[in-house]
Design a protein around this motif. Structure first.
Motif, PDB file in Angstrom:
ATOM      1  N   ALA A   1     -13.020   0.325   8.161  1.00  0.00           N
ATOM      2  CA  ALA A   1     -11.610   0.651   7.898  1.00  0.00           C
ATOM      3  C   ALA A   1     -11.344   0.688   6.401  1.00  0.00           C
ATOM      4  O   ALA A   1     -12.100   0.138   5.601  1.00  0.00           O
ATOM      5  CB  ALA A   1     -10.710  -0.365   8.568  1.00  0.00           C
ATOM      6  N   GLY A   2     -10.225   1.322   6.047  1.00  0.00           N
ATOM      7  CA  GLY A   2      -9.793   1.349   4.654  1.00  0.00           C
ATOM      8  C   GLY A   2      -9.650   2.774   4.149  1.00  0.00           C
ATOM      9  O   GLY A   2     -10.338   3.682   4.629  1.00  0.00           O
TER      10      GLY A   2
ATOM     11  N   ARG B   1       0.837  -1.201   0.000  1.00  0.00           N
ATOM     12  CA  ARG B   1       0.000   0.000   0.000  1.00  0.00           C
ATOM     13  C   ARG B   1       0.873   1.253   0.000  1.00  0.00           C
ATOM     14  O   ARG B   1       0.565   2.237  -0.679  1.00  0.00           O
ATOM     15  CB  ARG B   1      -0.850  -0.052   1.262  1.00  0.00           C
ATOM     16  CG  ARG B   1      -1.823   1.042   1.439  1.00  0.00           C
ATOM     17  CD  ARG B   1      -2.662   0.651   2.640  1.00  0.00           C
ATOM     18  NE  ARG B   1      -3.655   1.614   2.952  1.00  0.00           N
ATOM     19  CZ  ARG B   1      -4.521   1.464   3.951  1.00  0.00           C
ATOM     20  NH1 ARG B   1      -4.508   0.398   4.699  1.00  0.00           N
ATOM     21  NH2 ARG B   1      -5.412   2.381   4.189  1.00  0.00           N
TER      22      ARG B   1
ATOM     23  N   TRP C   1       1.708   8.221   3.158  1.00  0.00           N
ATOM     24  CA  TRP C   1       0.724   9.170   2.634  1.00  0.00           C
ATOM     25  C   TRP C   1       0.881  10.572   3.194  1.00  0.00           C
ATOM     26  O   TRP C   1       0.163  11.478   2.817  1.00  0.00           O
ATOM     27  CB  TRP C   1      -0.680   8.621   2.643  1.00  0.00           C
ATOM     28  CG  TRP C   1      -1.497   8.512   3.871  1.00  0.00           C
ATOM     29  CD1 TRP C   1      -1.813   9.489   4.754  1.00  0.00           C
ATOM     30  CD2 TRP C   1      -2.196   7.335   4.300  1.00  0.00           C
ATOM     31  NE1 TRP C   1      -2.651   8.993   5.703  1.00  0.00           N
ATOM     32  CE2 TRP C   1      -2.910   7.676   5.457  1.00  0.00           C
ATOM     33  CE3 TRP C   1      -2.277   6.033   3.809  1.00  0.00           C
ATOM     34  CZ2 TRP C   1      -3.704   6.756   6.145  1.00  0.00           C
ATOM     35  CZ3 TRP C   1      -3.068   5.126   4.493  1.00  0.00           C
ATOM     36  CH2 TRP C   1      -3.757   5.484   5.641  1.00  0.00           C
TER      37      TRP C   1
ATOM     38  N   LYS D   1      -6.706   0.596  14.716  1.00  0.00           N
ATOM     39  CA  LYS D   1      -6.819   1.515  13.571  1.00  0.00           C
ATOM     40  C   LYS D   1      -7.750   2.617  14.018  1.00  0.00           C
ATOM     41  O   LYS D   1      -8.748   2.342  14.695  1.00  0.00           O
ATOM     42  CB  LYS D   1      -7.484   0.828  12.368  1.00  0.00           C
ATOM     43  CG  LYS D   1      -6.750  -0.343  11.803  1.00  0.00           C
ATOM     44  CD  LYS D   1      -7.521  -0.881  10.587  1.00  0.00           C
ATOM     45  CE  LYS D   1      -6.908  -2.166  10.092  1.00  0.00           C
ATOM     46  NZ  LYS D   1      -7.622  -2.731   8.944  1.00  0.00           N
ATOM     47  N   CYS D   2      -7.480   3.828  13.577  1.00  0.00           N
ATOM     48  CA  CYS D   2      -8.423   4.885  13.944  1.00  0.00           C
ATOM     49  C   CYS D   2      -9.748   4.669  13.218  1.00  0.00           C
ATOM     50  O   CYS D   2     -10.768   5.220  13.608  1.00  0.00           O
ATOM     51  CB  CYS D   2      -7.855   6.256  13.669  1.00  0.00           C
ATOM     52  SG  CYS D   2      -7.448   6.518  11.968  1.00  0.00           S
ATOM     53  N   THR D   3      -9.732   3.836  12.187  1.00  0.00           N
ATOM     54  CA  THR D   3     -10.947   3.522  11.436  1.00  0.00           C
ATOM     55  C   THR D   3     -11.610   2.210  11.879  1.00  0.00           C
ATOM     56  O   THR D   3     -12.586   1.776  11.253  1.00  0.00           O
ATOM     57  CB  THR D   3     -10.596   3.368   9.947  1.00  0.00           C
ATOM     58  OG1 THR D   3      -9.436   2.527   9.874  1.00  0.00           O
ATOM     59  CG2 THR D   3     -10.329   4.688   9.279  1.00  0.00           C
TER      60      THR D   3
ATOM     61  N   THR E   1      -0.602  12.339  12.681  1.00  0.00           N
ATOM     62  CA  THR E   1      -1.651  11.344  12.938  1.00  0.00           C
ATOM     63  C   THR E   1      -1.363  10.727  14.284  1.00  0.00           C
ATOM     64  O   THR E   1      -0.218  10.334  14.560  1.00  0.00           O
ATOM     65  CB  THR E   1      -1.661  10.251  11.853  1.00  0.00           C
ATOM     66  OG1 THR E   1      -1.996  10.843  10.598  1.00  0.00           O
ATOM     67  CG2 THR E   1      -2.691   9.167  12.177  1.00  0.00           C
TER      68      THR E   1
ATOM     69  N   ASN F   1       0.635   2.482  14.394  1.00  0.00           N
ATOM     70  CA  ASN F   1      -0.259   1.419  13.910  1.00  0.00           C
ATOM     71  C   ASN F   1      -0.177   1.129  12.410  1.00  0.00           C
ATOM     72  O   ASN F   1      -0.540   0.047  11.977  1.00  0.00           O
ATOM     73  CB  ASN F   1      -1.711   1.725  14.319  1.00  0.00           C
ATOM     74  CG  ASN F   1      -2.227   2.997  13.695  1.00  0.00           C
ATOM     75  OD1 ASN F   1      -1.474   3.927  13.470  1.00  0.00           O
ATOM     76  ND2 ASN F   1      -3.512   3.036  13.407  1.00  0.00           N
ATOM     77  N   PHE F   2       0.263   2.103  11.631  1.00  0.00           N
ATOM     78  CA  PHE F   2       0.589   1.851  10.217  1.00  0.00           C
ATOM     79  C   PHE F   2       1.999   2.404  10.019  1.00  0.00           C
ATOM     80  O   PHE F   2       2.161   3.530   9.530  1.00  0.00           O
ATOM     81  CB  PHE F   2      -0.409   2.538   9.283  1.00  0.00           C
ATOM     82  CG  PHE F   2      -1.739   1.852   9.194  1.00  0.00           C
ATOM     83  CD1 PHE F   2      -1.950   0.826   8.278  1.00  0.00           C
ATOM     84  CD2 PHE F   2      -2.792   2.222  10.017  1.00  0.00           C
ATOM     85  CE1 PHE F   2      -3.181   0.190   8.189  1.00  0.00           C
ATOM     86  CE2 PHE F   2      -4.021   1.590   9.935  1.00  0.00           C
ATOM     87  CZ  PHE F   2      -4.222   0.567   9.024  1.00  0.00           C
TER      88      PHE F   2
ATOM     89  N   ILE G   1       1.014   5.106   6.739  1.00  0.00           N
ATOM     90  CA  ILE G   1       0.668   6.495   7.106  1.00  0.00           C
ATOM     91  C   ILE G   1       1.831   7.437   6.792  1.00  0.00           C
ATOM     92  O   ILE G   1       1.627   8.490   6.164  1.00  0.00           O
ATOM     93  CB  ILE G   1       0.201   6.590   8.579  1.00  0.00           C
ATOM     94  CG1 ILE G   1      -1.181   5.949   8.718  1.00  0.00           C
ATOM     95  CG2 ILE G   1       0.174   8.040   9.055  1.00  0.00           C
ATOM     96  CD1 ILE G   1      -1.748   5.932  10.131  1.00  0.00           C
TER      97      ILE G   1
HETATM   98  C1  UN1 Z   1      -7.171   2.239   7.164  1.00  0.00           C
HETATM   99  O1  UN1 Z   1      -8.253   2.156   7.705  1.00  0.00           O
HETATM  100  O2  UN1 Z   1      -6.788   1.384   6.371  1.00  0.00           O
HETATM  101  O3  UN1 Z   1      -4.374   5.776  12.074  1.00  0.00           O
HETATM  102  C2  UN1 Z   1      -6.268   3.389   7.396  1.00  0.00           C
HETATM  103  C3  UN1 Z   1      -5.241   5.220  11.398  1.00  0.00           C
HETATM  104  C4  UN1 Z   1      -5.751   5.941  10.172  1.00  0.00           C
HETATM  105  C5  UN1 Z   1      -5.519   5.182   8.926  1.00  0.00           C
HETATM  106  C6  UN1 Z   1      -6.492   4.082   8.693  1.00  0.00           C
HETATM  107  N1  UN1 Z   1      -5.117   7.250  10.074  1.00  0.00           N
HETATM  108  O4  UN1 Z   1      -5.640   4.126  11.697  1.00  0.00           O
END
Ligand code: UN1
Length: 511
Positions: A466-467, A124, A178, A300-302, A244, A170-171, A175
């Protein structure tokens, strides 16, 4: 330590001998250096005694040198033709793709998500760099008509200067990708402070960019704690800050950047709901909710952290979700059969366990699956069982429950029943966060109502919360974020500033 392009370390079986401990370095003043601060240890959350990488934290001098190098490199990088900048990003994308297995495995060892998710994340990151490389071929400004004869108005998008990037655990590579890829692609230079929990993956990305041809000083990498992040964000040589991480830290940054009139972009927490309505495909909904809640151990924040189910289908859907959660294979992230790894640290595990224990002791909270610490071989790792807790009883009983209100960042899903579809949608908005939501329905009226009324930045119909994709905006409102969105065309808003240029030909000697 130096590894040639594409030379991954030999794959390590989960129970085999430990791979070598990697050495961490800073990238400051245009050079790799040790950094002279306190010791930094990165450990494997599945086996916290196993050290993944070691080094030293950055010192004040490293910070000053990294920012000074980024300042010095800025005019040259900003003046590099767009296609030249894009060439570096495209090369980095190719290297990331080639190394996805290697980096993905290291990511799993350092952060704890499964190896498959780690490899997916490395790919990704490659995709993000590829997308941002394509920016060179997209329109780079706008032309407007002028109300005056003989004139044209151009709106140019200029780089903002030195960008400070502060990123979470977490990523560890997606992250940062991006943030860093668009920052560089729009002509900025970057000083990056990643989470101290995942320094090795940060180093891998920085190494990749240097190898891809990024000129000296254009990227700095500093290992450090939250305090270093604050000092970087407030450094006089920085022009903009992208962050983030947790809401409380983000809000403090917003305040300090506000005092400096410094642009700031923040992606913060989430308390994302999935609403399963009466007509939903329950098999699909259960599978997506479980994926959204428990992949990456819910970090994940999502992540889906609230499940709201219309009464008509509640018994069946809740039973399916609890069964699926209980059946997830929790274990070493490097084992191919593992579906859920540990959370990031023993400290995080213990805090989450305390939250679940406190909730379970309250009236009106029923633990449907999980909830208890592991004994046996998993007890020494940062493992928590996938946990589903239903909040029952009347609204006053659960309204302020932290399980319902607070972002937990772990494998914990809280469930509420709603009288009907309407109430289910209302409960989605019952949160101070506003990042993502999912609605499971095939009824067009419900879809329209969700699109119109849900206060979120990202809405999924019939898929997990998520995503994110590199070509579309990502971000949320309320406690979930502040400042321009990330990714896609939205990134330009933050990583450039407009310059409005009035172009008029001279009158040609008519004085
Ligand atoms: C995702 O859901 O794949 O910190 C990305 C986080 C978010 C990114 C989520 N800024 O989990």
């Amino acid at each position: 330590m130096e590894q040639g392009a594409g030379t991954a370390p030999a794959a390590t079986p989960a129970k085999g001998p430990s791979p070598p401990v990697e050495q961490l370095r800073q990238l400051a003043g245009g050079r790799w250096r040790a950094g002279g601060g306190r010791e930094l240890l990165s450990v494997n959350p599945a086996r916290p005694k196993e050290v993944v990488a070691t080094g030293r934290l950055a010192q004040a001098r490293d910070l000053d040198d990294a920012v000074a190098a980024a300042r010095e490199a800025f005019p040259g990088w900003a003046a590099t033709p767009h296609h030249g900048q894009a060439g570096v990003l495209a090369h980095a994308a190719a290297l990331l793709d080639r190394r996805a297995e290697w980096y993905g495995e290291e990511l799993a060892r350092e952060e704890g998500k499964t190896r498959a998710e780690g490899v997916g994340e490395a790919r990704r990151a490659a995709e993000v760099f590829r997308y941002c490389a394509g920016e060179a071929s997209r329109p780079s400004g706008e032309v407007f008509a002028s109300p005056r004869p003989g004139e044209q108005i151009q709106v140019l998008h200029r780089p903002v200067g030195v960008v400070a990037a502060v990123t979470p655990f977490n990523f560890p590579i997606a992250i940062p990708a991006w943030k860093i890829a668009p920052a560089l692609g729009f002509g900025n230079t970057v000083v990056w402070k990643p989470s101290g929990l995942v320094p090795l993956l940060a180093q891998r990305l920085a190494e990749t960019l240097v190898e891809a041809g990024l000129p000296r000083g254009v990227l700095g990498l500093l290992h450090g704690d939250g305090e270093l992040g604050e000092r970087l964000a407030g450094h006089p040589g920085v022009d903009a800050v992208t962050f983030t991480g947790p809401t409380a830290v983000g809000r403090a940054l917003i305040a300090s950047c506000g005092a400096l009139a410094r642009p700031v972009q923040t992606e913060l927490g989430g308390k994302n709901a999935a609403a399963v309505l009466a007509d939903a495909d329950l098999g699909l909904a259960a599978a997506e909710v479980v994926a959204g809640a428990f992949r990456s151990a819910g970090q994940k924040c999502t992540a889906t952290s609230r499940l709201i189910v219309a009464d008509a289908v509640a018994d069946e859907l809740i039973a399916r979700v609890a069964d699926r959660a209980a059946a997830l294979r929790v274990g070493d992230p490097l084992e191919p059969s593992t579906e859920v790894g540990p959370v990031v640290s023993l400290q995080a595990r213990d805090e989450l366990q305390r939250t679940v224990d406190a909730a379970a002791a309250r009236p009106g909270a029923e633990v449907l699956t999980g909830g208890r610490p592991y004994g046996g071989p998993l007890a020494s790792g940062a493992y928590l069982p996938p946990t589903v807790v239903e909040l029952t009883g009347d609204e006053p009983l659960w309204h302020d429950d932290p399980l319902w209100r607070e972002e937990l960042f772990g494998p914990i899903l809280v469930v509420r029943r709603a009288r009907d579809d309407r109430e289910a949608l209302r409960l989605v908005n019952d949160s101070a966060f506003g990042l993502a939501a999912a609605v499971f329905t095939d009824d067009l009226r419900n879809v329209a109502a969700a699109m119109d009324t849900l206060d979120v930045g990202v809405l999924h119909i019939n898929s997990e919360t998520a995503g994110a994709d590199p070509h579309v905006p990502f971000g949320g409102a309320g406690r979930s974020g502040y400042g321009p969105r990330e990714q896609g065309s939205a990134a330009r808003e933050f990583f450039t500033a407009t310059r409005t240029v009035y172009v008029r030909a001279s009158a040609g000697g008519a004085r």
